[in-house]
Motif scaffolding. Structure first.
Motif, PDB file in Angstrom:
ATOM      1  N   UNK A 188      -0.752  -6.927   0.569  1.00  0.00           N
ATOM      2  CA  UNK A 188      -1.501  -7.613   1.628  1.00  0.00           C
ATOM      3  C   UNK A 188      -2.450  -6.672   2.366  1.00  0.00           C
ATOM      4  N   UNK A 189      -2.022  -5.439   2.598  1.00  0.00           N
ATOM      5  CA  UNK A 189      -2.887  -4.493   3.317  1.00  0.00           C
ATOM      6  C   UNK A 189      -4.157  -4.197   2.535  1.00  0.00           C
ATOM      7  N   UNK A 190      -4.024  -3.998   1.230  1.00  0.00           N
ATOM      8  CA  UNK A 190      -5.205  -3.744   0.404  1.00  0.00           C
ATOM      9  C   UNK A 190      -6.110  -4.975   0.343  1.00  0.00           C
ATOM     10  N   UNK A 191      -5.503  -6.161   0.333  1.00  0.00           N
ATOM     11  CA  UNK A 191      -6.289  -7.402   0.321  1.00  0.00           C
ATOM     12  C   UNK A 191      -7.094  -7.529   1.615  1.00  0.00           C
ATOM     13  N   UNK A 192      -6.461  -7.235   2.745  1.00  0.00           N
ATOM     14  CA  UNK A 192      -7.129  -7.367   4.051  1.00  0.00           C
ATOM     15  C   UNK A 192      -8.277  -6.383   4.206  1.00  0.00           C
ATOM     16  N   UNK A 193      -8.163  -5.195   3.610  1.00  0.00           N
ATOM     17  CA  UNK A 193      -9.199  -4.174   3.783  1.00  0.00           C
ATOM     18  C   UNK A 193     -10.186  -4.119   2.612  1.00  0.00           C
ATOM     19  N   UNK A 194     -10.054  -5.038   1.645  1.00  0.00           N
ATOM     20  CA  UNK A 194     -10.930  -5.063   0.468  1.00  0.00           C
ATOM     21  C   UNK A 194     -12.338  -5.483   0.894  1.00  0.00           C
ATOM     22  N   UNK A 195     -13.327  -4.657   0.602  1.00  0.00           N
ATOM     23  CA  UNK A 195     -14.718  -4.961   0.915  1.00  0.00           C
ATOM     24  C   UNK A 195     -15.268  -5.910  -0.134  1.00  0.00           C
ATOM     25  N   UNK A 196     -15.835  -7.037   0.307  1.00  0.00           N
ATOM     26  CA  UNK A 196     -16.272  -8.043  -0.659  1.00  0.00           C
ATOM     27  C   UNK A 196     -17.584  -8.692  -0.239  1.00  0.00           C
TER      28      UNK A 196
END
Length: 87
Positions: free
Chosen positions: A57-65
């Protein structure tokens, strides 16, 4: 509950975060659905030449898109929220 019982239960829902890379895109998926359906989705991505890695979840929240989409599938109901980066 054993894995066999989980797979037989039509109301069972599994949730995963996946980082998926293909030749023309990189995306982070937030997926939920029956474990059989999620396994099928992962196998389909791999068969189509994608690299698939489990994330959190942490990587999903900080993923630049650049773009975000939501898809809902009826077969064994799966919900996919995808964040894409253009390459």
């Amino acid at each position: 509950m054993s894995e066999q019982d989980v797979m037989k239960d039509v109301n069972q829902v599994q949730h995963m975060f996946l980082l998926v890379e293909s030749s023309d895109a990189v995306c982070m998926l937030n997926v939920a659905g029956h474990p059989y359906r999620l396994r099928e989705l992962v196998f389909m991505m791999i068969e189509n030449g994608c690299r698939v890695m489990q994330s959190n979840a942490d990587e999903y929240k900080t993923f630049t898109y650049d773009k975000e989409t939501v898809e809902v599938f009826d077969y064994m109901t799966s919900i996919i929220k995808a964040r894409f980066i253009k390459q």
